[in-house]
Design a protein around this motif. Sequence first.
Motif, PDB file in Angstrom:
ATOM      1  N   ALA A 175      18.883-100.704  59.029  1.00 48.04           N
ATOM      2  CA  ALA A 175      19.559 -99.677  58.230  1.00 48.04           C
ATOM      3  C   ALA A 175      18.556 -98.584  57.908  1.00 48.04           C
ATOM      4  N   LEU A 176      19.028 -97.351  57.886  1.00 48.52           N
ATOM      5  CA  LEU A 176      18.176 -96.209  57.537  1.00 48.52           C
ATOM      6  C   LEU A 176      18.563 -95.748  56.146  1.00 48.52           C
ATOM      7  N   ILE A 177      17.617 -95.875  55.219  1.00 48.79           N
ATOM      8  CA  ILE A 177      17.880 -95.529  53.823  1.00 48.79           C
ATOM      9  C   ILE A 177      17.273 -94.164  53.537  1.00 48.79           C
ATOM     10  N   ARG A 178      18.071 -93.314  52.917  1.00 39.52           N
ATOM     11  CA  ARG A 178      17.580 -91.975  52.575  1.00 39.52           C
ATOM     12  C   ARG A 178      17.576 -91.800  51.067  1.00 39.52           C
ATOM     13  N   PRO A 179      16.531 -92.261  50.400  1.00 40.94           N
ATOM     14  CA  PRO A 179      16.482 -92.135  48.946  1.00 40.94           C
ATOM     15  C   PRO A 179      16.231 -90.684  48.555  1.00 40.94           C
ATOM     16  N   THR A 180      16.754 -90.306  47.402  1.00 39.44           N
ATOM     17  CA  THR A 180      16.517 -88.943  46.931  1.00 39.44           C
ATOM     18  C   THR A 180      15.439 -88.897  45.854  1.00 39.44           C
ATOM     19  N   THR A 181      15.074 -90.063  45.324  1.00 38.72           N
ATOM     20  CA  THR A 181      14.019 -90.073  44.307  1.00 38.72           C
ATOM     21  C   THR A 181      12.884 -91.007  44.739  1.00 38.72           C
ATOM     22  N   LEU A 182      11.699 -90.679  44.262  1.00 41.26           N
ATOM     23  CA  LEU A 182      10.522 -91.494  44.562  1.00 41.26           C
ATOM     24  C   LEU A 182      10.707 -92.913  44.030  1.00 41.26           C
ATOM     25  N   LEU A 183      11.273 -93.013  42.840  1.00 36.11           N
ATOM     26  CA  LEU A 183      11.449 -94.336  42.242  1.00 36.11           C
ATOM     27  C   LEU A 183      12.406 -95.195  43.069  1.00 36.11           C
ATOM     28  N   ALA A 184      13.500 -94.589  43.539  1.00 41.43           N
ATOM     29  CA  ALA A 184      14.460 -95.344  44.355  1.00 41.43           C
ATOM     30  C   ALA A 184      13.783 -95.856  45.617  1.00 41.43           C
ATOM     31  N   ALA A 185      12.956 -95.025  46.223  1.00 41.96           N
ATOM     32  CA  ALA A 185      12.259 -95.434  47.448  1.00 41.96           C
ATOM     33  C   ALA A 185      11.322 -96.598  47.166  1.00 41.96           C
ATOM     34  N   ARG A 186      10.564 -96.486  46.094  1.00 38.79           N
ATOM     35  CA  ARG A 186       9.576 -97.526  45.771  1.00 38.79           C
ATOM     36  C   ARG A 186      10.254 -98.825  45.375  1.00 38.79           C
ATOM     37  N   ASP A 187      11.289 -98.727  44.541  1.00 39.58           N
ATOM     38  CA  ASP A 187      11.997 -99.939  44.112  1.00 39.58           C
ATOM     39  C   ASP A 187      12.565-100.687  45.313  1.00 39.58           C
ATOM     40  N   ARG A 188      13.128 -99.917  46.227  1.00 42.59           N
ATOM     41  CA  ARG A 188      13.771-100.510  47.406  1.00 42.59           C
ATOM     42  C   ARG A 188      12.763-101.356  48.197  1.00 42.59           C
ATOM     43  N   VAL A 189      11.571-100.795  48.409  1.00 44.58           N
ATOM     44  CA  VAL A 189      10.555-101.513  49.187  1.00 44.58           C
ATOM     45  C   VAL A 189       9.948-102.645  48.367  1.00 44.58           C
ATOM     46  N   HIS A 190       9.775-102.397  47.074  1.00 47.35           N
ATOM     47  CA  HIS A 190       9.128-103.390  46.228  1.00 47.35           C
ATOM     48  C   HIS A 190       9.897-104.709  46.225  1.00 47.35           C
ATOM     49  N   GLU A 191      11.236-104.629  46.304  1.00 48.68           N
ATOM     50  CA  GLU A 191      12.054-105.856  46.286  1.00 48.68           C
ATOM     51  C   GLU A 191      11.789-106.736  47.505  1.00 48.68           C
ATOM     52  N   HIS A 192      11.602-106.092  48.662  1.00 45.44           N
ATOM     53  CA  HIS A 192      11.433-106.849  49.915  1.00 45.44           C
ATOM     54  C   HIS A 192      10.363-106.172  50.772  1.00 45.44           C
ATOM     55  N   PRO A 193       9.102-106.275  50.355  1.00 42.08           N
ATOM     56  CA  PRO A 193       8.061-105.477  51.023  1.00 42.08           C
ATOM     57  C   PRO A 193       7.869-105.811  52.495  1.00 42.08           C
TER      58      PRO A 193
END
Lengths: 330, 207
Positions: A5-23
């Motif tokens: 899946a290609l995720i296009r976050p609009t905020t830095l926090l959303a991007a970081r949280d997304r990766v942090h859950e499943h690095p």
Amino acid sequence: MQPFALIRPTTLLAARDRVHEHPRARLFRAGGVDLLDRMKEGLDAPAELIDLRTIADEKSLRGINPDPAGGCQLGALVTLAELAAAAELDAVLREAAGSAATPGIRNLATLGGNLLQRPRCWYYRNVDLVCLKKGGDACLAVTGENKYHAILGGGPSFIVHPSTLAAALLALDASVDIAGDTPRNIPLADLFVGPKQDPTREHSLGPGELLLRVVLPPAPPGRRSAYAVAKEKQSHDWPLVEAAVSLSLATGVMTQVRVVLGHVAPTPWRSREAEAVLENQAPSADLFRKAAAAALAPARPLRHNAYKLPLAQGLLREALHRAADLPLPE
Amino acid sequence: MSDIPRISRRSLFRGVGSATLVAGCAAKTPTPAPAPGLDPAAPPLAGTALGPGPAPLRFTLNGAPQTLEAAPSTTLLELLRHQLDATGSKLVCDRGACGACTVLVDGAPQPSCMTLAHDVEGRGVTTVEGLATNNQLSPLQRAFIEHDALQCGYCSSGMLMSCQALLNRRGATDAAAVEHAIAGNLCRCGTYPNVVAAVLSVAKGGA
């Protein structure tokens, strides 16, 4: 490539949280040049790519901006083509950026991705081989084909760090701003992890941490710099060896000398031995020869890469001559 | 009437290619470990998520708007060749190393094999098919023919795009600039001097 899946976050926090859950299953993606290469080879198979280029609330990810301390900030998403064309940057960085890969790849590849790309070692890149980098128990280069491997700082892994920008940025005393639960600024040298510390990784970013930008301090008066590189092909090849130097000649003697060699060691290799020879001395061909010898004195070549010793000395001398504007002796 | 099935060049290569691939894979290569399952009850995302299945995509190809669906793992080159039948851009190395798949994205040359299809959302893509107008070859294409700037032709579509980008950027140019512009386009026939001559002739106003 395996579906993702290609995720296009609009905020830095959303991007970081997304990766942090499943690095491991979710990877940041900038230009994606090295990442897509690894995915095509089957070395990485993420379930999601988190595209950093849609982040809208962190403007400093893009462009070259003035730093409050007087230097400048290079956004992690700045492309190599943009760096090569930025007249305000030091010669060593522009030359390094303009020498990497190909014009087409330089339009895609980013500063952050260049610093964080994985090694080019052919044992690591071969999906069928389990080397030290991939959790195995031996560096296959030690007894194998090690023409392109480390002559300095090697062991237990003998990769060379693949970033062409790293040597140039270290010569300019760069630091990096990292976004994380605790935002931090660290010297660029501390971003890199050597194999003695952990052979499975090359950088010190934690899960969900993100390299935001490279910070260059203000240049000392009269700073001059140069980059010299040798490759087997002039285009689309990684260096055999590269040398990046910067020095200040404001007073007739060299001060604030920085000597960095690339593609000789598992991390970009700053030679304090060479710097000690040069600091507070007037530039001369003889002195440069001594500095080059000092830089390579600790080298321990493997079976197939002893050629890198004279090559590194020659490139370092060339860079020093060009930085000091002293004609090359031969 | 022969009942031998009609074999096109393309389908023959396709068949030979997969047969070779299967033969070459006798020793099973380990597949990467599957990614751990993701939490379906994750909080809403600030942003959008595409795929992993086909997802809508809009962009402009050689001036014509395109609306279609593609999986995020599709490269731009795969989209062009397999879904849009724009087979001018060639698949050679698939790693950005050879330049045969070079296209222009908003005017900038880049390897379409290292670009995801969804990366061109809302952008303008120009391929070698977009150089000719009204069935008339472009000045650069005519110059390639006149200067014998191709032999096997496999690099030509990418070579043309890198050269066209240079010509679009600056009218007048010199040999060094052309060599720099095509530094990512590998030609195993060694046509480089003729490519440089062709581009310089267009830059000087001839063809």
